[in-house]
Design a protein around this motif. Structure first.
Motif, short mmCIF file in Angstrom:
data_model
loop_
_atom_site.label_atom_id
_atom_site.label_comp_id
_atom_site.label_asym_id
_atom_site.label_seq_id
_atom_site.Cartn_x
_atom_site.Cartn_y
_atom_site.Cartn_z
N SER A 96 1.03 94.24 38.22
CA SER A 96 2.06 95.07 37.59
C SER A 96 1.56 96.47 37.28
CB SER A 96 2.56 94.40 36.31
OG SER A 96 1.47 94.20 35.40
N ALA A 97 0.54 96.93 38.00
CA ALA A 97 -0.04 98.26 37.73
C ALA A 97 1.00 99.38 37.85
CB ALA A 97 -1.22 98.51 38.67
N PRO A 98 1.85 99.42 38.88
CA PRO A 98 2.82 100.53 38.95
C PRO A 98 3.79 100.56 37.77
CG PRO A 98 2.65 99.40 41.06
CD PRO A 98 1.93 98.55 40.05
N VAL A 99 3.97 99.42 37.10
CA VAL A 99 4.94 99.36 36.00
C VAL A 99 4.30 99.76 34.68
CG1 VAL A 99 6.52 97.85 34.74
CG2 VAL A 99 6.23 97.58 37.21
N ILE A 100 3.07 99.30 34.43
CA ILE A 100 2.47 99.50 33.11
C ILE A 100 1.55 100.72 33.05
CG2 ILE A 100 2.57 97.03 32.62
CD1 ILE A 100 -0.36 96.81 33.25
N ALA A 101 1.17 101.28 34.19
CA ALA A 101 0.29 102.47 34.17
C ALA A 101 1.10 103.68 33.67
CB ALA A 101 -0.27 102.74 35.55
N PRO A 102 0.61 104.40 32.67
CA PRO A 102 1.39 105.52 32.13
C PRO A 102 1.42 106.75 33.02
CG PRO A 102 -0.70 105.33 30.97
CD PRO A 102 -0.62 104.15 31.89
N TYR A 103 0.42 106.92 33.92
CA TYR A 103 0.35 108.11 34.76
C TYR A 103 -0.03 107.72 36.18
CZ TYR A 103 0.17 110.65 30.30
OH TYR A 103 0.46 111.15 29.06
N ASN A 104 0.17 108.68 37.07
CA ASN A 104 -0.30 108.51 38.44
C ASN A 104 -1.82 108.58 38.44
OD1 ASN A 104 -1.01 108.80 41.17
ND2 ASN A 104 0.93 109.81 41.64
N PRO A 105 -2.52 107.59 39.00
CA PRO A 105 -3.99 107.59 38.89
C PRO A 105 -4.69 108.67 39.69
CG PRO A 105 -3.26 105.83 40.32
CD PRO A 105 -2.02 106.42 39.72
N ILE A 106 -4.02 109.28 40.65
CA ILE A 106 -4.65 110.32 41.48
C ILE A 106 -4.09 111.71 41.19
CG2 ILE A 106 -5.17 108.69 43.34
CD1 ILE A 106 -2.76 109.72 44.85
N LEU A 107 -3.19 111.79 40.23
CA LEU A 107 -2.61 113.08 39.88
C LEU A 107 -3.59 113.88 39.02
CD1 LEU A 107 -0.10 114.92 39.96
CD2 LEU A 107 0.65 113.81 37.83
N THR A 108 -3.91 115.07 39.46
CA THR A 108 -4.88 115.92 38.75
C THR A 108 -4.15 116.93 37.86
OG1 THR A 108 -4.98 117.48 40.61
CG2 THR A 108 -6.60 115.67 40.57
N ARG A 135 -6.26 104.85 35.84
CA ARG A 135 -7.21 104.59 36.93
C ARG A 135 -7.86 103.21 36.77
NH1 ARG A 135 -8.51 108.58 40.17
NH2 ARG A 135 -10.62 107.79 40.55
N ILE A 136 -8.10 102.80 35.52
CA ILE A 136 -8.66 101.45 35.29
C ILE A 136 -7.64 100.38 35.68
CG2 ILE A 136 -9.41 99.84 33.51
CD1 ILE A 136 -10.71 102.17 32.07
N ILE A 137 -6.38 100.59 35.33
CA ILE A 137 -5.35 99.60 35.67
C ILE A 137 -5.19 99.48 37.17
CG2 ILE A 137 -2.88 99.13 35.52
CD1 ILE A 137 -2.91 100.37 32.72
N TYR A 138 -5.15 100.61 37.88
CA TYR A 138 -5.04 100.56 39.34
C TYR A 138 -6.35 100.06 39.97
CZ TYR A 138 -0.46 102.65 40.08
OH TYR A 138 0.90 102.87 40.14
N GLY A 139 -7.47 100.31 39.30
CA GLY A 139 -8.73 99.79 39.82
C GLY A 139 -8.79 98.28 39.80
N ALA A 140 -8.04 97.64 38.90
CA ALA A 140 -7.99 96.18 38.87
C ALA A 140 -7.40 95.63 40.16
CB ALA A 140 -7.17 95.71 37.67
N ARG A 141 -6.47 96.35 40.76
CA ARG A 141 -5.89 95.91 42.03
C ARG A 141 -6.95 95.92 43.14
NH1 ARG A 141 -0.17 98.73 43.05
NH2 ARG A 141 0.26 96.65 43.90
#
Length: 222
Positions: A96-108, A135-141
């Motif tokens: 569920s990373a796209p749902v619970i992540a507050p920001y885009n992990p690669i957006l600078t 980035r940690i949440i998406y890193g779990a994937r």
């Protein structure tokens, strides 16, 4: 040192002498009454209670489903239960990373670089202004993907080699098992790093390196 004896002659009826064991020889040393076993009527009571009591839960009962048996065993081990809950939460977060992540992990955002943890960024930001928590949440994937495919590679290769060795036996089994012993004699992480250094980095190479050097575990099991 003289052996301890009963206060009265052994072999008498327990009605006349309740603290004496039944059917003892009259000429042999006997225990004292206070150290002797329980009397016959107490033994009969215990036996009747054990017969009347319901049968305890047996883990090998064929009427118990495998899922219920596994759950009962897991509940007895608190550490294993806590680890299982952590793994389930990890999988839920990864899926569920796209749902619970507050920001885009690669957006600078160079105006938000190296920010301390705050309500806007709970884990702060990195030197490119990217949200660390996202980035940690998406890193779990990524971690879950590498772990699953590495286990699949190891299981497929290990089961195949184990079946070949068990079917053909003889020199085939000896060569395969000695090769597995050689691989087990080295640290797995060291061999994985060595293979990655040879074939190069990348997610696919990491899966291959971790999976290949986990093959001996499954091969020896089969």
């Amino acid at each position: 040192h003289q052996a301890a004896r009963l206060c009265r002659r052994a072999g008498l009826s327990f009605v006349l002498c309740p603290d004496v064991r039944l059917h003892q020889f009259t000429r042999g040393p006997s225990l004292r009454g206070i150290e002797s076993a329980c009397s016959l009527w107490e033994l009969e009571i215990i036996m009747s209670q054990s017969i009347a009591a319901p049968a305890p839960f047996v883990e090998d009962d064929p009427q118990v489903s495998p899922w219920k048996l596994s759950w009962n065993l897991l509940r007895k081990h608190k550490v294993a239960l806590a680890g299982g809950i952590f793994v389930v939460l990890f999988i839920i977060v990864a899926l569920s990373a796209p749902v619970i992540a507050p920001y885009n992990p690669i957006l600078t955002d160079f105006q938000q670089t190296l920010k301390a943890p705050s309500m806007a960024h709970l884990f702060g930001t990195d030197h490119f202004g990217r949200d660390v928590m996202s980035r940690i949440i998406y890193g779990a994937r990524t971690s879950l993907l590498i772990g699953v495919f590495s286990v699949l590679i190891a299981a497929f290769g290990g089961i195949l080699l184990g079946l070949l060795g068990g079917y053909f036996t003889g020199w085939t089994d000896t060569i395969i098992m000695r090769g597995m012993d050689i691989m087990l004699s080295f640290p797995r992480i060291l061999l994985s790093i060595l293979l990655i250094a040879i074939i190069g980095t990348g997610m696919g190479n990491i899966m291959l390196a971790v999976g290949l050097f986990a093959i001996p575990t499954y091969a020896r099991l089969v």
